[in-house]
Every structure is written in structure tokens, then in C-alpha cells.
Design a protein around this motif. Structure first.
Motif, mmCIF file in Angstrom:
data_model
loop_
_atom_site.group_PDB
_atom_site.id
_atom_site.type_symbol
_atom_site.label_atom_id
_atom_site.label_comp_id
_atom_site.label_asym_id
_atom_site.label_seq_id
_atom_site.Cartn_x
_atom_site.Cartn_y
_atom_site.Cartn_z
ATOM 1 N N SER A 214 -8.940 -11.340 6.272
ATOM 2 C CA SER A 214 -8.073 -10.724 7.275
ATOM 3 C C SER A 214 -6.664 -10.546 6.729
ATOM 4 O O SER A 214 -6.191 -11.336 5.920
ATOM 5 N N TYR A 215 -6.023 -9.489 7.184
ATOM 6 C CA TYR A 215 -4.700 -9.118 6.700
ATOM 7 C C TYR A 215 -3.768 -8.881 7.885
ATOM 8 O O TYR A 215 -4.207 -8.535 8.976
ATOM 9 N N GLU A 216 -2.462 -9.021 7.623
ATOM 10 C CA GLU A 216 -1.448 -8.817 8.641
ATOM 11 C C GLU A 216 -0.369 -7.904 8.072
ATOM 12 O O GLU A 216 0.108 -8.114 6.961
ATOM 13 N N ILE A 217 0.023 -6.894 8.835
ATOM 14 C CA ILE A 217 1.065 -5.966 8.411
ATOM 15 C C ILE A 217 2.416 -6.654 8.569
ATOM 16 O O ILE A 217 2.715 -7.210 9.617
ATOM 17 N N VAL A 218 3.227 -6.623 7.521
ATOM 18 C CA VAL A 218 4.557 -7.228 7.550
ATOM 19 C C VAL A 218 5.615 -6.162 7.812
ATOM 20 O O VAL A 218 6.501 -6.350 8.648
ATOM 21 N N ALA A 219 5.535 -5.039 7.101
ATOM 22 C CA ALA A 219 6.543 -3.992 7.255
ATOM 23 C C ALA A 219 5.980 -2.643 6.840
ATOM 24 O O ALA A 219 5.083 -2.560 6.005
ATOM 25 N N ILE A 220 6.521 -1.590 7.455
ATOM 26 C CA ILE A 220 6.246 -0.217 7.052
ATOM 27 C C ILE A 220 7.599 0.470 6.989
ATOM 28 O O ILE A 220 8.290 0.587 8.001
ATOM 29 N N LYS A 221 7.976 0.895 5.782
ATOM 30 C CA LYS A 221 9.289 1.511 5.585
ATOM 31 C C LYS A 221 9.223 2.507 4.442
ATOM 32 O O LYS A 221 8.263 2.509 3.671
ATOM 33 N N PRO A 222 10.260 3.322 4.303
ATOM 34 C CA PRO A 222 10.324 4.218 3.142
ATOM 35 C C PRO A 222 10.450 3.413 1.848
ATOM 36 O O PRO A 222 10.877 2.258 1.847
ATOM 37 N N ARG A 223 10.132 4.045 0.752
ATOM 38 C CA ARG A 223 10.058 3.389 -0.533
ATOM 39 C C ARG A 223 11.335 2.612 -0.901
ATOM 40 O O ARG A 223 11.270 1.493 -1.362
ATOM 41 N N GLY A 224 12.492 3.162 -0.703
ATOM 42 C CA GLY A 224 13.734 2.513 -1.116
ATOM 43 C C GLY A 224 14.174 1.364 -0.235
ATOM 44 O O GLY A 224 14.947 0.509 -0.652
ATOM 45 N N ASP A 225 13.694 1.311 0.995
ATOM 46 C CA ASP A 225 14.157 0.304 1.953
ATOM 47 C C ASP A 225 13.294 -0.944 2.024
ATOM 48 O O ASP A 225 13.709 -1.950 2.567
ATOM 49 N N VAL A 226 12.110 -0.912 1.493
ATOM 50 C CA VAL A 226 11.159 -1.996 1.742
ATOM 51 C C VAL A 226 11.251 -3.136 0.731
ATOM 52 O O VAL A 226 10.942 -4.258 1.039
ATOM 53 N N TYR A 227 11.655 -2.860 -0.489
ATOM 54 C CA TYR A 227 11.626 -3.893 -1.508
ATOM 55 C C TYR A 227 12.850 -4.703 -1.435
ATOM 56 O O TYR A 227 13.812 -4.821 -1.610
ATOM 57 N N CYS B 166 0.867 -1.168 0.000
ATOM 58 C CA CYS B 166 0.000 0.000 0.000
ATOM 59 C C CYS B 166 0.904 1.218 0.000
ATOM 60 O O CYS B 166 1.798 1.328 0.841
ATOM 61 N N ARG B 167 0.692 2.122 -0.926
ATOM 62 C CA ARG B 167 1.517 3.317 -1.047
ATOM 63 C C ARG B 167 0.838 4.485 -0.348
ATOM 64 O O ARG B 167 -0.308 4.818 -0.633
ATOM 65 N N VAL B 168 1.572 5.103 0.580
ATOM 66 C CA VAL B 168 1.104 6.308 1.263
ATOM 67 C C VAL B 168 2.229 7.336 1.147
ATOM 68 O O VAL B 168 3.143 7.358 1.963
ATOM 69 N N GLY B 169 2.200 8.127 0.092
ATOM 70 C CA GLY B 169 3.285 9.064 -0.160
ATOM 71 C C GLY B 169 4.560 8.313 -0.478
ATOM 72 O O GLY B 169 4.603 7.496 -1.389
ATOM 73 N N ASP B 170 5.618 8.580 0.295
ATOM 74 C CA ASP B 170 6.874 7.861 0.089
ATOM 75 C C ASP B 170 7.030 6.692 1.052
ATOM 76 O O ASP B 170 8.080 6.076 1.124
ATOM 77 N N ILE B 171 5.985 6.362 1.782
ATOM 78 C CA ILE B 171 5.979 5.237 2.719
ATOM 79 C C ILE B 171 5.262 4.062 2.063
ATOM 80 O O ILE B 171 4.254 4.225 1.389
ATOM 81 N N ARG B 172 5.796 2.862 2.272
ATOM 82 C CA ARG B 172 5.169 1.646 1.752
ATOM 83 C C ARG B 172 4.777 0.744 2.914
ATOM 84 O O ARG B 172 5.570 0.514 3.826
ATOM 85 N N ILE B 173 3.557 0.246 2.869
ATOM 86 C CA ILE B 173 3.056 -0.697 3.860
ATOM 87 C C ILE B 173 2.959 -2.046 3.166
ATOM 88 O O ILE B 173 2.201 -2.200 2.214
#
Length: 78
Positions: A65-78, A49-56
Motif C-alpha cells: 500500500s502507498y500514500e500520496i505525500v504531495a503533487i506539485k510542479p517539478r521545481g516546487d516539489v524537491y 512519479c513523473r507525469v509530464g512536468d508534474i511530480r507525484i
């Protein structure tokens, strides 16, 4: 795995925090409308999920049902 995404949210600026918090609340309540969501290529059940430059990054655990794995800036998450 700990909830490192909660630690990251605590370090976030307040203006980004509110937007990300609303997106996380929507994901956890299975309300995915009005969110910029795409399935990650090559990853089974992972979506972003893209929220500005943050990726969920989250995954589907059950049918609705869903589970959050990570929340990080765009360059660090992939």
C-alpha cells in the motif's frame, strides 16, 4: 497533515488532471506498471512519479500500500 495535493489537483487544467488522476489511481491501487517511478535519493521510503512536468511524491506504508505525500510542479516539489 491535510490533503493539499487534492487542492492542487482541483486547480489543475483538465488535460493534465486526467493524466495525473490516472497515475494517482494506479499508485493507490498498487498498480505501478507503466508509470515513470524512481526512488528519491536520501529519502527513506519516498518515491516520485513523473507525469509530464508534474511530480507525484508518495511513500510506501505497508508491503503493498502507498500514500500520496504531495503533487506539485517539478521545481516546487524537491
Amino acid at each position: 497533515m491535510g490533503k493539499q495535493w487534492e487542492k492542487y489537483m482541483n486547480k489543475m487544467w483538465w488535460n493534465k488532471w486526467y493524466k495525473v488522476k490516472d497515475a494517482v489511481r494506479g499508485i493507490l491501487s498498487s498498480n505501478l506498471t507503466n508509470l515513470d517511478i524512481k526512488k528519491l535519493v536520501g529519502k527513506n521510503n519516498l518515491r516520485r512519479c513523473r507525469v509530464g512536468d508534474i511530480r507525484i511524491i508518495f511513500q510506501q506504508t505497508d508491503a503493498w500500500s502507498y500514500e500520496i505525500v504531495a503533487i506539485k510542479p517539478r521545481g516546487d516539489v524537491y
